[in-house]
Design an enzyme around this catalytic site. Structure first.
Site, PDB file in Angstrom:
ATOM      1  N   LYS A 130      27.110  38.796  29.147  1.00 50.12           N
ATOM      2  CA  LYS A 130      27.290  37.140  29.459  1.00 50.12           C
ATOM      3  C   LYS A 130      28.012  37.129  30.824  1.00 50.12           C
ATOM      4  O   LYS A 130      27.646  36.209  31.552  1.00 50.12           O
ATOM      5  CB  LYS A 130      28.374  36.852  28.388  1.00 50.12           C
ATOM      6  CG  LYS A 130      27.971  36.993  26.949  1.00 50.12           C
ATOM      7  CD  LYS A 130      28.943  36.357  25.891  1.00 50.12           C
ATOM      8  CE  LYS A 130      30.212  37.115  25.947  1.00 50.12           C
ATOM      9  NZ  LYS A 130      30.301  38.464  25.576  1.00 50.12           N
TER      10      LYS A 130
ATOM     11  N   ARG B 128      34.023  31.163  19.773  1.00 52.30           N
ATOM     12  CA  ARG B 128      34.040  32.461  19.219  1.00 52.30           C
ATOM     13  C   ARG B 128      34.417  32.500  17.724  1.00 52.30           C
ATOM     14  O   ARG B 128      34.422  33.573  17.152  1.00 52.30           O
ATOM     15  CB  ARG B 128      35.021  33.248  19.757  1.00 52.30           C
ATOM     16  CG  ARG B 128      34.684  34.311  20.743  1.00 52.30           C
ATOM     17  CD  ARG B 128      35.954  35.015  21.344  1.00 52.30           C
ATOM     18  NE  ARG B 128      35.366  36.433  21.794  1.00 52.30           N
ATOM     19  CZ  ARG B 128      35.465  36.565  23.058  1.00 52.30           C
ATOM     20  NH1 ARG B 128      35.347  35.523  24.178  1.00 52.30           N
ATOM     21  NH2 ARG B 128      35.021  37.634  23.574  1.00 52.30           N
TER      22      ARG B 128
ATOM     23  N   ARG C  73      33.118  49.741  31.918  1.00 54.39           N
ATOM     24  CA  ARG C  73      33.038  48.418  32.856  1.00 54.39           C
ATOM     25  C   ARG C  73      34.286  48.543  33.860  1.00 54.39           C
ATOM     26  O   ARG C  73      35.531  49.080  33.213  1.00 54.39           O
ATOM     27  CB  ARG C  73      33.154  47.278  31.938  1.00 54.39           C
ATOM     28  CG  ARG C  73      33.607  46.076  32.632  1.00 54.39           C
ATOM     29  CD  ARG C  73      33.124  44.906  31.806  1.00 54.39           C
ATOM     30  NE  ARG C  73      34.019  44.756  30.490  1.00 54.39           N
ATOM     31  CZ  ARG C  73      33.918  43.587  29.862  1.00 54.39           C
ATOM     32  NH1 ARG C  73      33.073  42.581  29.975  1.00 54.39           N
ATOM     33  NH2 ARG C  73      34.814  43.456  28.655  1.00 54.39           N
TER      34      ARG C  73
ATOM     35  N   ARG D 114      40.071  47.349  32.216  1.00 52.28           N
ATOM     36  CA  ARG D 114      40.948  46.398  31.424  1.00 52.28           C
ATOM     37  C   ARG D 114      41.280  47.276  30.169  1.00 52.28           C
ATOM     38  O   ARG D 114      40.871  48.260  29.434  1.00 52.28           O
ATOM     39  CB  ARG D 114      39.827  45.334  30.859  1.00 52.28           C
ATOM     40  CG  ARG D 114      39.680  44.299  31.410  1.00 52.28           C
ATOM     41  CD  ARG D 114      38.555  43.499  31.153  1.00 52.28           C
ATOM     42  NE  ARG D 114      38.479  42.847  29.699  1.00 52.28           N
ATOM     43  CZ  ARG D 114      37.530  42.183  29.299  1.00 52.28           C
ATOM     44  NH1 ARG D 114      36.881  41.506  30.077  1.00 52.28           N
ATOM     45  NH2 ARG D 114      37.459  41.808  28.014  1.00 52.28           N
TER      46      ARG D 114
ATOM     47  N   ARG E  14      37.084  45.111  18.716  1.00 52.75           N
ATOM     48  CA  ARG E  14      36.401  43.837  18.848  1.00 52.75           C
ATOM     49  C   ARG E  14      35.000  43.754  18.610  1.00 52.75           C
ATOM     50  O   ARG E  14      34.482  42.632  18.273  1.00 52.75           O
ATOM     51  CB  ARG E  14      36.199  43.874  20.688  1.00 52.75           C
ATOM     52  CG  ARG E  14      37.663  43.471  21.375  1.00 52.75           C
ATOM     53  CD  ARG E  14      37.806  44.079  22.744  1.00 52.75           C
ATOM     54  NE  ARG E  14      37.108  43.271  23.584  1.00 52.75           N
ATOM     55  CZ  ARG E  14      36.591  44.043  24.845  1.00 52.75           C
ATOM     56  NH1 ARG E  14      36.785  45.272  24.874  1.00 52.75           N
ATOM     57  NH2 ARG E  14      35.907  43.255  25.441  1.00 52.75           N
TER      58      ARG E  14
HETATM   59  P1  ADP Z   1      30.169  40.608  28.641  1.00 54.64           P
HETATM   60  O1  ADP Z   1      30.777  39.358  29.862  1.00 54.64           O
HETATM   61  O2  ADP Z   1      29.141  40.050  27.752  1.00 54.64           O
HETATM   62  O3  ADP Z   1      31.569  41.159  28.013  1.00 54.64           O
HETATM   63  P2  ADP Z   1      29.611  42.081  31.180  1.00 54.64           P
HETATM   64  O4  ADP Z   1      28.840  41.026  31.916  1.00 54.64           O
HETATM   65  O5  ADP Z   1      31.056  42.167  31.469  1.00 54.64           O
HETATM   66  O6  ADP Z   1      29.662  41.623  29.636  1.00 54.64           O
HETATM   67  O7  ADP Z   1      28.969  43.308  31.120  1.00 54.64           O
HETATM   68  C1  ADP Z   1      29.705  44.504  30.376  1.00 54.64           C
HETATM   69  C2  ADP Z   1      29.255  45.790  31.138  1.00 54.64           C
HETATM   70  O8  ADP Z   1      27.890  46.134  31.069  1.00 54.64           O
HETATM   71  C3  ADP Z   1      29.715  45.765  32.536  1.00 54.64           C
HETATM   72  O9  ADP Z   1      30.228  47.099  32.946  1.00 54.64           O
HETATM   73  C4  ADP Z   1      28.356  45.352  33.440  1.00 54.64           C
HETATM   74  O10 ADP Z   1      28.203  45.890  34.757  1.00 54.64           O
HETATM   75  C5  ADP Z   1      27.480  46.222  32.391  1.00 54.64           C
HETATM   76  N1  ADP Z   1      26.039  45.359  32.176  1.00 54.64           N
HETATM   77  C6  ADP Z   1      25.791  43.968  31.885  1.00 54.64           C
HETATM   78  N2  ADP Z   1      24.484  43.793  31.834  1.00 54.64           N
HETATM   79  C7  ADP Z   1      23.960  45.085  31.911  1.00 54.64           C
HETATM   80  C8  ADP Z   1      22.785  45.580  31.494  1.00 54.64           C
HETATM   81  N3  ADP Z   1      21.545  44.555  31.203  1.00 54.64           N
HETATM   82  N4  ADP Z   1      22.475  46.947  31.585  1.00 54.64           N
HETATM   83  C9  ADP Z   1      23.337  47.809  31.753  1.00 54.64           C
HETATM   84  N5  ADP Z   1      24.806  47.790  31.819  1.00 54.64           N
HETATM   85  C10 ADP Z   1      25.092  46.072  31.940  1.00 54.64           C
HETATM   86  P1  ADP Z   2      34.333  40.203  26.328  1.00 51.85           P
HETATM   87  O1  ADP Z   2      33.341  39.413  26.618  1.00 51.85           O
HETATM   88  O2  ADP Z   2      34.388  41.495  26.998  1.00 51.85           O
HETATM   89  O3  ADP Z   2      34.706  40.390  24.763  1.00 51.85           O
HETATM   90  P2  ADP Z   2      36.454  38.101  27.092  1.00 51.85           P
HETATM   91  O4  ADP Z   2      36.937  38.262  28.562  1.00 51.85           O
HETATM   92  O5  ADP Z   2      35.365  37.064  26.789  1.00 51.85           O
HETATM   93  O6  ADP Z   2      35.654  39.570  26.773  1.00 51.85           O
HETATM   94  O7  ADP Z   2      37.681  37.915  26.117  1.00 51.85           O
HETATM   95  C1  ADP Z   2      38.625  38.815  26.305  1.00 51.85           C
HETATM   96  C2  ADP Z   2      39.798  38.634  25.220  1.00 51.85           C
HETATM   97  O8  ADP Z   2      40.147  37.244  25.502  1.00 51.85           O
HETATM   98  C3  ADP Z   2      39.193  38.603  23.772  1.00 51.85           C
HETATM   99  O9  ADP Z   2      39.116  39.775  23.126  1.00 51.85           O
HETATM  100  C4  ADP Z   2      40.096  37.585  23.185  1.00 51.85           C
HETATM  101  O10 ADP Z   2      41.536  38.423  22.694  1.00 51.85           O
HETATM  102  C5  ADP Z   2      40.544  36.621  24.236  1.00 51.85           C
HETATM  103  N1  ADP Z   2      39.538  35.612  24.082  1.00 51.85           N
HETATM  104  C6  ADP Z   2      38.515  35.059  25.125  1.00 51.85           C
HETATM  105  N2  ADP Z   2      38.054  33.931  24.639  1.00 51.85           N
HETATM  106  C7  ADP Z   2      38.437  33.868  23.377  1.00 51.85           C
HETATM  107  C8  ADP Z   2      38.240  32.755  22.366  1.00 51.85           C
HETATM  108  N3  ADP Z   2      37.456  31.801  22.403  1.00 51.85           N
HETATM  109  N4  ADP Z   2      38.761  32.667  21.282  1.00 51.85           N
HETATM  110  C9  ADP Z   2      39.827  33.662  20.984  1.00 51.85           C
HETATM  111  N5  ADP Z   2      40.236  34.495  21.864  1.00 51.85           N
HETATM  112  C10 ADP Z   2      39.407  34.663  23.020  1.00 51.85           C
END
Ligand code: ADP
Ligand code: ADP
Ligand code: ZN
Length: 214
Positions: free
Chosen positions: A13, A88, A127, A159, A170
Site C-alpha cells: 500500500k 481497518r 522491510r 520497525r 498482524r
Molecule cells: P504496506 O504499506 O501495505 O504495509 P509496503 O508498501 O510498506 O506495504 O511494502 C511492504 C514491503 O514489501 C516493503 O519492504 C516493500 O519494499 C516491499 N514491496 C512492496 N511491493 C512489493 C512487490 N510488488 N514485490 C516485492 N516487494 C514489494
Molecule cells: P502496515 O501497513 O504495515 O500494517 P501501518 O503502518 O498501516 O502498517 O500500521 C502500523 C500499525 O499502526 C498497525 O499495526 C496498528 O497498530 C496501527 N494502525 C494504523 N492504522 C490503524 C487503524 N486504522 N486502526 C487501528 N490501528 C491502526
C-alpha cells in the site's frame, strides 16, 4: 478523486501510494505514518498507541476516528486524497461514512490489494522504513545507498512490529478485523481488486488502468 487503499500489512500500500500521489496529485494519508510520528514525538496519543503497535494489535477505533476526522477537514486534502491503513475495522468504516457527507466528500474507489500470506511474511521481514514514510526492502526494493533513504537521505530502520511475532499477529488481526471490509465495500459497489503478487511497476499499471476511469 478520493481513494481507499485496502490490503494486508506488506501488500504494498505505502509503496504504491507514493507512486499514485505523484501521478494523480492526491494526498497520501497514512494512519500508520501519523501514529509513528506521534510515537517519535512522545505525544499523549503516541504513548497510548505504541503499546498496541509494538504488539501488532490495532489501536482503539476512537483514537483513529478522531485522527481521520481532523485530517480530512484540512485544506490540503480537498483536491483529492488516498487513505492508506484506514479504515481497518467495520466501526471505522461506519464512522467514515458518517464523516464524509458532513465534509461534502465521497470515496470514489477502494483498491483492494491481494497478496498471499507467505509472500507478506517475506516482504515484512525484509522491510526497512524511513521516517519520511518511504519503505524499502533489503532484497526486493533496496535503496541506492545501503541504509539511506533515496528521497530524503534519512537513516532506514527496521520497525519493531516487522519482527516475526508481531508480523504473525498482524496477519491474524487483518483476517479477523479488516478483511470483513471487502464485503462492506463490495455492497457499496466501489471495490476494484488488484493483484498485488506481481512486480511493483506491474501493480502500478493495473492500478493506473483503474484510476484512469475516474
Ligand atoms: P504496506 O504499506 O501495505 O504495509 P509496503 O508498501 O510498506 O506495504 O511494502 C511492504 C514491503 O514489501 C516493503 O519492504 C516493500 O519494499 C516491499 N514491496 C512492496 N511491493 C512489493 C512487490 N510488488 N514485490 C516485492 N516487494 C514489494
Ligand atoms: P502496515 O501497513 O504495515 O500494517 P501501518 O503502518 O498501516 O502498517 O500500521 C502500523 C500499525 O499502526 C498497525 O499495526 C496498528 O497498530 C496501527 N494502525 C494504523 N492504522 C490503524 C487503524 N486504522 N486502526 C487501528 N490501528 C491502526
Ligand atoms: Zn526518507
Amino acid at each position: 478523486m478520493n481513494i481507499i487503499l485496502l490490503g494486508p500489512p506488506g501488500s504494498g500500500k505505502g509503496t504504491q501510494a507514493k507512486m499514485i500521489a505523484d501521478k494523480y496529485s492526491v494526498r497520501h494519508i497514512s494512519t500508520g505514518d501519523i501514529l509513528r510520528e506521534n510515537v517519535r514525538n512522545n505525544t499523549p496519543l503516541g504513548v497510548e498507541a505504541k503499546k498496541f503497535m509494538d504488539a501488532g494489535q490495532l489501536v482503539p477505533d476512537s483514537l483513529l476516528i478522531d485522527i481521520v476526522k481532523d485530517r480530512l477537514a484540512k485544506p490540503d486534502v480537498q483536491g483529492g486524497y488516498m487513505l492508506d491503513g484506514y479504515p481497518r475495522t467495520i466501526p471505522q468504516a461506519e464512522a467514515l461514512d458518517k464523516i464524509l457527507p458532513s465534509l461534502k466528500q465521497k470515496i470514489d474507489v477502494v483498491l483492494n490489494i491481494d497478496v498471499p500470506d507467505n509472500e507478506l511474511v517475506r516482504r515484512l521481514s525484509g522491510r526497512r522504513m524511513c521516517k519520511c514514510g518511504r519503505s524499502y526492502h533489503v532484497a526486493f526494493n533496496p535503496p541506492k545507498v545501503e541504509g539511506k533513504c533515496d528521497e530524503c537521505g534519512g537513516d532506514l530502520y527496521h520497525r519493531d512490529d516487522d519482527k516475526e511475532a508481531a508480523i504473525l499477529n498482524r496477519l491474524e488481526v487483518y483476517k479477523q478485523q479488516t478483511q470483513p471490509l471487502i464485503d462492506y465495500f463490495n455492497k457499496q459497489g466501489i471495490i476494484a481488486n488488484i493483484n498485488g503478487a506481481a512486480e511493483i511497476p506491474k501493480i502500478f499499471e493495473e492500478i493506473s488502468a483503474t484510476l484512469n476511469k475516474f
